[in-house]
Scaffold this active site. Structure first.
Site, PDB file in Angstrom:
ATOM      1  N   LEU A  23       2.052  16.114  -3.228  1.00  0.00           N
ATOM      2  CA  LEU A  23       0.747  15.611  -2.797  1.00  0.00           C
ATOM      3  C   LEU A  23       0.854  14.717  -1.562  1.00  0.00           C
ATOM      4  CD1 LEU A  23      -0.779  14.703  -6.276  1.00  0.00           C
ATOM      5  CD2 LEU A  23      -1.355  16.661  -4.839  1.00  0.00           C
ATOM      6  N   GLY A  24       1.954  14.032  -1.426  1.00  0.00           N
ATOM      7  CA  GLY A  24       2.098  13.133  -0.287  1.00  0.00           C
ATOM      8  C   GLY A  24       3.413  12.396  -0.361  1.00  0.00           C
ATOM      9  N   GLY A  26       5.413   8.597   1.055  1.00  0.00           N
ATOM     10  CA  GLY A  26       5.387   7.309   1.725  1.00  0.00           C
ATOM     11  C   GLY A  26       6.770   6.720   1.750  1.00  0.00           C
ATOM     12  N   GLY A  27       6.865   5.493   2.236  1.00  0.00           N
ATOM     13  CA  GLY A  27       8.170   4.874   2.374  1.00  0.00           C
ATOM     14  C   GLY A  27       8.828   4.544   1.052  1.00  0.00           C
ATOM     15  N   MET A  28       8.037   4.313  -0.007  1.00  0.00           N
ATOM     16  CA  MET A  28       8.636   4.003  -1.297  1.00  0.00           C
ATOM     17  C   MET A  28       9.023   5.256  -2.058  1.00  0.00           C
ATOM     18  SD  MET A  28       7.138   1.772  -4.510  1.00  0.00           S
ATOM     19  CE  MET A  28       7.347   0.158  -3.788  1.00  0.00           C
ATOM     20  N   VAL A  31       4.844  11.532  -3.900  1.00  0.00           N
ATOM     21  CA  VAL A  31       3.885  11.717  -4.994  1.00  0.00           C
ATOM     22  C   VAL A  31       3.717  13.206  -5.234  1.00  0.00           C
ATOM     23  CG1 VAL A  31       1.566  11.252  -5.831  1.00  0.00           C
ATOM     24  CG2 VAL A  31       2.706   9.591  -4.342  1.00  0.00           C
ATOM     25  N   LYS A  45       4.734   9.439  -9.035  1.00  0.00           N
ATOM     26  CA  LYS A  45       5.379   8.847  -7.859  1.00  0.00           C
ATOM     27  C   LYS A  45       6.853   8.675  -8.176  1.00  0.00           C
ATOM     28  CE  LYS A  45       3.713   6.155  -4.741  1.00  0.00           C
ATOM     29  NZ  LYS A  45       3.103   5.064  -3.950  1.00  0.00           N
ATOM     30  N   ASP A 139      -2.391  -4.139  -1.307  1.00  0.00           N
ATOM     31  CA  ASP A 139      -2.494  -3.112  -0.259  1.00  0.00           C
ATOM     32  C   ASP A 139      -3.754  -2.282  -0.451  1.00  0.00           C
ATOM     33  OD1 ASP A 139      -1.721  -1.810   2.055  1.00  0.00           O
ATOM     34  OD2 ASP A 139      -0.579  -0.282   0.988  1.00  0.00           O
TER      35      ASP A 139
END
Length: 520
Positions: A23-24, A26-28, A31, A45, A139
Site C-alpha cells: 500500500l505504501g 515510509g522511512g519507518m 505498509v 506496517k 504527526d
C-alpha cells in the site's frame, strides 16, 4: 487506496496474516494489505530492519503500541495486533479503503460545506480519543487522515514516539513530524504536549478548506519562520470555522483549546462559539513567540535551517515534507542510508585529543582536574589545539567547565576552520552564540542572560539539528540559534577562553568533553 504487487523481498505471511500487496512505504517501514484467517482485510506496517535491530526501539515500540491499543476507535483506525518481538516487528491496524485527505484535495480541490465540517469534527473527535488514552499523535497531517465512508479516520498514531524517544534519534534533537504542521514549541525545543496536535488540527482544517497551509512560504525555512513569528493566513476559511481554527494556532500552547474544547465548539452548531469552560481568547500577538525564541530568530533563518532534523510520518529521512501533503522519498527498503557516527570523548586529564600548549600569551595545560586555559588580559579569543576531525551536519557537543575567572568567558568554537566558524561564549552574566564568517562580519546570533541560579551550573550542551543549535546548561534550555551561513557548514571543534577586561589574567577549566556527530 491503490495497491502495488508484492516485491521479491516482501514477506508473503506474518503471523496469522497473509500479505496481498504493497500500500505504501515510509522511512519507518512498509505498509501492506493483508488478510487474517477469517478473511478480513487489514493493514500491516512492517518495521525496517535497522530499527528492528535496536533493543531500545523495540522496547519503546512495544510500550507505545500497548498505549495505542487503548485508544477507542472513534474516528481512528483501530490497532488490532502487533508483534514487537518478531524478527521484523509489525503492527496490524484496521484497513480503511479510501483516499487520504491530501489525495482528495489534490484531485478535487478544497473541501466545502458538509465534507469540510466532517473532517474538522471527525479529526477533533479522533484527537479526543487519542489524548484520552494518554497518547500524543505528533504527526497529524493530511496523509494521516483517510476519508472512509462516513467519518474520516486518523491513522499512524501511537508509534511515532517509539522512534522519537530512542536515544539515537533524540541525541541531536531530531523530531518526528511534518514541518508545516509543527507547532512553534516543536521547532524551538519546547515540551511536546497534546497542544501540538491541536495546532496541527488547525493547520489541517485550514488546508482542507483552502488547499494551502496557513504558514506556507516559498522555502521550508521561511515556513518555519512564519510558524514561529507570523499570524496565520486564514483567508478563504469559512467564518464559522475561523475563530476556533485561529485559537488552535496560538503561538503559546497554553492559549490553545484542548481537543475536547475544539470538539465542543464545533458541535454547538456554531463552530466559532466559545463554550463556558473554554479559556478566554488571547489578544492577537503579531510576531508572538516567547522571548527566548524571538531573540534566537530575528533576522537569522536562511535556507536549510530546519531540514534534516525533521522526520516524516514516523520516518527517519533527511528531508522535509512540502506541507501540501507530499513527502520526500525515503531510502529504499533494505538499503537504508545509515550515516557513520563520529564519537570524540576525552576526559582532558592527559594528552589525547587535546595537547598541552604554552606560549607567551596563553597556556593550555592538561592535568588531573581537566584542561586549564590561562590567558592574558584583553585576549579576543584563545583556542587550545584539539582534534582535527572536521564535522558537518547534526552533532552534539557536551563539555563541563568551571573555575571561570571574573571578566572571562569560556569559549567553544564549532564548525570552525581557520579564522571562520561559530563560537559559543559562556560568561558570568550571559551566554551567546556568534558567527565569524570568512568575510569578517562577526555578529551575535542569539544570547541569553545568566543569573545567580546558573552560577553552579557548568555542564554545557550544544545540540545541532541541521542548522538549528539548542544550548543547554545543566539540562536547562537557554537559547536556540540558527546556523545559516553556507560558508560555515562544517569544521572542527575547539575549546578556549576570552578575557574581557584589561589588567587581569583569565582562567577556565574544561573537563569531560563528548562530541557525537553523524556524517553521511
Amino acid at each position: 487506496m491503490q495497491m502495488k504487487p508484492l516485491r521479491p523481498h516482501d514477506p508473503r505471511a506474518l503471523g496469522d496474516y497473509e500479505l496481498l500487496g504493497l500500500l505504501g512505504e515510509g522511512g519507518m517501514g512498509a505498509v501492506h494489505l493483508a488478510q487474517d484467517r477469517a478473511g478480513r482485510n487489514v493493514a500491516i506496517k512492517i518495521i525496517r530492519p535497522e530499527f528492528a535491530a535496536q533493543a531500545e526501539f523495540r522496547g519503546r515500540f512495544r510500550s507505545e503500541v500497548n498505549r495505542a491499543r487503548q485508544v477507542p476507535p472513534f474516528c481512528t483506525a483501530a490497532v488490532l495486533d502487533a508483534d514487537p518481538d518478531h524478527e521484523t516487528p509489525y503492527l496490524v491496524v484496521e484497513y480503511i479503503d479510501g483516499p487520504d485527505l491530501a489525495e482528495r484535495v489534490t484531485r478535487d480541490g478544497p473541501l466545502t460545506d458538509g465534507a469540510l465540517y466532517s473532517v474538522a469534527v471527525g479529526v477533533a473527535t479522533a484527537l479526543v480519543a487519542i489524548h484520552g488514552a494518554g497518547v500524543i499523535h505528533r504527526d497529524l497531517k493530511p496523509r494521516n487522515v483517510l476519508l472512509a465512508p462516513g467519518f474520516p479516520k486518523v491513522i499512524d498514531f501511537g508509534i511515532a514516539r517509539a522512534l522519537e524517544s530512542t536515544s539515537e534519534h533524540t541525541r541531536t534533537d531530531q523530531m518526528v513530524g511534518t514541518l508545516s504542521y509543527m507547532a512553534p514549541e516543536r521547532l524551538d525545543g519546547g515540551a511536546v504536549t497534546p497542544a501540538v496536535d491541536v495546532f496541527a488540527w488547525g493547520v489541517l482544517v485550514a488546508y482542507a478548506a483552502t488547499g494551502r497551509t496557513p504558514f506556507a512560504a516559498d522555502t521550508p525555512t521561511a515556513t518555519a519562520v512564519r510558524i514561529l513569528t507570523a499570524e496565520p493566513d486564514l483567508t478563504g476559511l469559512p467564518d464559522d470555522l475561523r475563530e476556533v481554527v485561529g485559537r488552535a494556532l496560538a503561538k503559546d500552547p497554553a492559549g490553545r483549546p484542548s481537543a475536547q474544547d475544539v470538539l465542543d465548539a464545533l458541535i454547538t452548531g456554531r463552530p466559532g462559539a466559545t463554550p463556558p469552560h473554554l479559556p478566554p481568547r488571547l489578544p492577537a500577538r503579531p510576531a508572538a513567540p516567547a522571548p527566548a525564541r524571538r531573540r534566537a530568530l530575528v533576522g537569522l533563518i536562511a535556507a536549510g535551517a530546519v531540514a534534516a532534523g525533521v522526520v516524516a510520518a514516523g520516518a527517519l529521512v533527511p528531508a522535509l515534507t512540502a506541507g501540501d501533503g507530499s513527502e520526500a522519498t525515503p531510502p529504499p527498503s533494505g538499503n537504508p542510508a545509515t550515516p557513520a557516527e563520529v564519537h570524540i570523548a576525552d576526559s582532558l586529564t592527559s594528552a589525547g585529543q587535546w595537547r598541552d600548549t604554552r606560549t607567551g600569551d596563553y597556556s593550555c595545560e592538561l592535568g588531573q582536574d581537566g584542561l586549564a586555559v590561562v590567558t592574558g588580559p584583553g585576549n579576543d579569543g584563545v583556542t587550545c589545539p584539539g582534534p582535527a576531525t572536521v564535522l558537518a551536519g547534526n552533532q552534539s557537543i557536551k563539555v563541563h567547565y568551571d573555575e571561570l575567572s571574573d571578566d572571562a568567558c569560556a569559549l567553544v568554537r564549532f564548525r570552525h576552520t581557520g579564522r571562520a566558524g561559530y563560537e559559543l561564549t559562556a560568561c558570568a552574566d550571559e551566554i551567546a552564540v556568534a558567527a565569524y564568517p570568512p568575510s569578517g562580519d562577526v555578529h551575535t546570533i542569539s544570547s541569553a542572560q545568566l543569573n545567580d541560579k546558573h552560577a553552579a551550573r557548568r555542564r554545557l550542551v550544544i545540540d545541532i539539528a541541521d542548522d538549528i543549535a539548542t544550548v543547554r546548561l545543566d539540562g536547562e534550555k537557554l537559547l536556540t540559534a540558527v546556523l545559516d551561513d553556507p560558508a560555515l557548514a562544517k569544521g572542527m571543534t575547539t575549546l578556549g577562553l576570552v578575557q574581557l577586561a584589561d589588567g587581569d589574567d583569565g582562567f577556565v577549566r574544561f573537563s569531560d568533553v563528548d562530541i557525537r556527530a553523524t556524517r553521511g
